[in-house]
Design a protein around this motif. Structure first.
Motif, PDB file in Angstrom:
ATOM      1  N   UNK A  76      10.614  -0.449 -58.700  1.00 25.54           N
ATOM      2  CA  UNK A  76      10.636  -0.875 -57.465  1.00 25.54           C
ATOM      3  C   UNK A  76      10.478  -2.772 -57.771  1.00 25.54           C
ATOM      4  N   UNK A  77       9.602  -2.903 -58.471  1.00 23.14           N
ATOM      5  CA  UNK A  77       9.312  -4.291 -58.700  1.00 23.14           C
ATOM      6  C   UNK A  77      10.464  -4.847 -59.600  1.00 23.14           C
ATOM      7  N   UNK A  82      16.561  -2.343 -53.907  1.00 21.96           N
ATOM      8  CA  UNK A  82      15.832  -0.919 -53.311  1.00 21.96           C
ATOM      9  C   UNK A  82      14.489  -1.352 -52.534  1.00 21.96           C
ATOM     10  N   UNK A  83      13.853  -2.290 -53.030  1.00 27.11           N
ATOM     11  CA  UNK A  83      12.533  -2.850 -52.458  1.00 27.11           C
ATOM     12  C   UNK A  83      13.021  -3.018 -50.846  1.00 27.11           C
ATOM     13  N   UNK A  84      13.882  -3.689 -50.626  1.00 26.85           N
ATOM     14  CA  UNK A  84      14.433  -4.024 -49.527  1.00 26.85           C
ATOM     15  C   UNK A  84      14.870  -3.000 -48.504  1.00 26.85           C
ATOM     16  N   UNK A  85      15.613  -2.026 -49.297  1.00 25.35           N
ATOM     17  CA  UNK A  85      16.136  -0.995 -48.432  1.00 25.35           C
ATOM     18  C   UNK A  85      15.068   0.307 -47.991  1.00 25.35           C
ATOM     19  N   UNK A 173       3.708  -3.552 -53.477  1.00 31.61           N
ATOM     20  CA  UNK A 173       4.882  -4.455 -53.975  1.00 31.61           C
ATOM     21  C   UNK A 173       4.748  -5.991 -53.133  1.00 31.61           C
ATOM     22  N   UNK A 174       5.379  -6.830 -53.815  1.00 33.62           N
ATOM     23  CA  UNK A 174       5.304  -7.997 -53.075  1.00 33.62           C
ATOM     24  C   UNK A 174       6.960  -8.466 -53.083  1.00 33.62           C
ATOM     25  N   UNK A 175       7.455  -8.682 -52.067  1.00 29.62           N
ATOM     26  CA  UNK A 175       8.641  -8.899 -51.694  1.00 29.62           C
ATOM     27  C   UNK A 175       8.852 -10.556 -51.504  1.00 29.62           C
TER      28      UNK A 175
END
Length: 184
Positions: A76-77, A82-85, A173-175
């Protein structure tokens, strides 16, 4: 190590360790046992709904565990889209409206607030776990205040949904956030 096919990598990461399979099976058995033991009537009087709920609960429990594995975190990183979804596609509270015949107000509010706070948690750099636990506790308190003789399976499913999306996924995670990029 088991190498995962490309289609299943959003769920399991690129590789899956054998110990992860053991823990997934263990947590699934424990979660389903707890769900059945707190509300056996739900499973006995509506078997089709119970089957659908069991599938959703399996995804919530296995997903909560798998989101703590290094392989899924790395996957995911490296895929920010996909992280936003991720928080948006988990519409389980909306499905719970139909599975448990509850008023749509609470599940819809829980879905919207959990999604919004998940995005906020993703943009934090420090104190992510404290923020996530505080939000889950506030959500549990509000759920307790508006409790309208909901099924215990419904409450358990909502708690597992919050744990998976808000605590397990968002704290790992970090966005990218313009405010956080300016601080660096």
């Amino acid at each position: 190590m088991i190498h995962v096919t490309k289609k299943l990598q959003p769920f399991f990461g690129e590789t899956l360790r054998y110990i992860d399979i053991f823990w997934i099976v263990f947590w699934l058995m424990l979660g389903h046992f707890l769900s059945y033991s707190v509300d056996p009537n739900y499973y006995l009087f509506s078997p089709f709904r119970a089957f659908i709920f069991s599938i959703i609960l399996t995804d919530l429990i296995a997903g909560a565990y798998l989101n703590t594995t290094p392989s899924v975190i790395k996957y995911y990183d490296s895929h920010e889209r996909l992280l936003r979804l991720f928080p948006v596609v988990h519409i389980y509270p909306i499905l719970f409206v139909f599975l448990f015949d509850v008023s749509p107000m609470l599940p819809v509010v829980m879905y919207i607030t959990t999604t919004m706070f998940s995005y906020r948690t993703l943009t934090l750099i420090r104190f992510k776990h404290v923020f996530a636990w505080a939000l889950i506790m506030i959500g549990a308190f509000i759920f307790g205040l508006v409790e309208d003789s909901y099924s215990l399976s419904f409450a358990f499913g909502m708690l597992m949904y919050e744990m998976k999306v808000l605590k397990v996924f968002s704290t790992r995670h970090v966005m990218a956030c313009p405010v956080n990029l300016l601080r660096k």
